[in-house]
Scaffold this motif. Structure first.
Motif, PDB file in Angstrom:
ATOM      1  N   ILE A 189       0.836  -1.202   0.000  1.00  0.00           N
ATOM      2  CA  ILE A 189       0.000   0.000   0.000  1.00  0.00           C
ATOM      3  C   ILE A 189       0.871   1.252   0.000  1.00  0.00           C
ATOM      4  CG2 ILE A 189      -1.578   1.354   1.458  1.00  0.00           C
ATOM      5  CD1 ILE A 189      -2.907  -1.344   2.196  1.00  0.00           C
ATOM      6  N   VAL A 190       1.998   1.202   0.683  1.00  0.00           N
ATOM      7  CA  VAL A 190       2.920   2.335   0.701  1.00  0.00           C
ATOM      8  C   VAL A 190       3.737   2.398  -0.587  1.00  0.00           C
ATOM      9  CG1 VAL A 190       4.973   3.233   1.884  1.00  0.00           C
ATOM     10  CG2 VAL A 190       3.049   2.395   3.211  1.00  0.00           C
ATOM     11  N   LEU A 191       4.082   1.247  -1.123  1.00  0.00           N
ATOM     12  CA  LEU A 191       4.972   1.184  -2.284  1.00  0.00           C
ATOM     13  C   LEU A 191       4.314   1.685  -3.575  1.00  0.00           C
ATOM     14  CD1 LEU A 191       7.837   0.213  -2.916  1.00  0.00           C
ATOM     15  CD2 LEU A 191       6.848  -1.963  -3.600  1.00  0.00           C
ATOM     16  N   VAL A 192       3.043   1.448  -3.760  1.00  0.00           N
ATOM     17  CA  VAL A 192       2.365   1.842  -5.000  1.00  0.00           C
ATOM     18  C   VAL A 192       2.362   3.363  -5.184  1.00  0.00           C
ATOM     19  CG1 VAL A 192       0.133   1.849  -6.183  1.00  0.00           C
ATOM     20  CG2 VAL A 192       1.037  -0.270  -5.226  1.00  0.00           C
ATOM     21  N   PRO A 193       1.971   4.162  -4.194  1.00  0.00           N
ATOM     22  CA  PRO A 193       2.036   5.624  -4.403  1.00  0.00           C
ATOM     23  C   PRO A 193       3.466   6.127  -4.609  1.00  0.00           C
ATOM     24  CG  PRO A 193       0.712   5.132  -2.475  1.00  0.00           C
ATOM     25  CD  PRO A 193       1.316   3.845  -2.923  1.00  0.00           C
ATOM     26  N   ILE A 194       4.434   5.505  -3.950  1.00  0.00           N
ATOM     27  CA  ILE A 194       5.824   5.911  -4.145  1.00  0.00           C
ATOM     28  C   ILE A 194       6.260   5.626  -5.578  1.00  0.00           C
ATOM     29  CG2 ILE A 194       8.208   5.379  -3.490  1.00  0.00           C
ATOM     30  CD1 ILE A 194       7.171   4.992  -0.634  1.00  0.00           C
ATOM     31  N   GLY A 195       5.861   4.489  -6.109  1.00  0.00           N
ATOM     32  CA  GLY A 195       6.187   4.162  -7.494  1.00  0.00           C
ATOM     33  C   GLY A 195       5.578   5.148  -8.474  1.00  0.00           C
ATOM     34  N   PHE A 196       4.320   5.502  -8.252  1.00  0.00           N
ATOM     35  CA  PHE A 196       3.694   6.504  -9.112  1.00  0.00           C
ATOM     36  C   PHE A 196       4.359   7.863  -8.947  1.00  0.00           C
ATOM     37  CE2 PHE A 196      -0.103   3.670  -9.268  1.00  0.00           C
ATOM     38  CZ  PHE A 196      -0.125   3.546 -10.645  1.00  0.00           C
TER      39      PHE A 196
END
Length: 100
Positions: free
Chosen positions: A49-56
């Motif tokens: 959940i934290v990694l997806v916004p960071i990737g975007f």
């Protein structure tokens, strides 16, 4: 043409010798995660959940730089700033690991 990683064994060995994976597991993930399957699942879900916004957040500036020709002149400056941030992050992470 031969692939660099040809099978499961080769992929496993490459993963074992990857220092980023060791630093990631030893500093960011709690030790309790590896003692319970439920806790393991919740920790991985929270991490994703934290990694997806960071990737975007990391891919959007790159997409903006490549979509507008007028911003292409700023690319070297932004690359240097990004590398400086990564160096600072890796030094603080390395210092925290070595100081224990």
């Amino acid at each position: 043409m031969r692939n660099c990683v040809s099978g499961f064994r080769d992929l496993f060995i490459v993963t074992l010798i990857n220092p980023k994976a060791f630093l990631f597991a030893s500093t960011l993930l709690p030790p309790e995660m590896f003692r319970s399957l439920t806790y393991f699942s919740w920790t991985l879900a929270a991490f994703q959940i934290v990694l997806v916004p960071i990737g975007f957040g990391c891919s959007c500036p790159g997409r903006m730089l490549t979509s507008r020709r007028s911003w292409a002149t700023r690319t070297p400056i932004l690359s240097r700033c990004a590398s400086l941030v990564l160096v600072m992050f890796s030094r603080t992470l390395g210092f925290s690991v070595l100081s224990k």
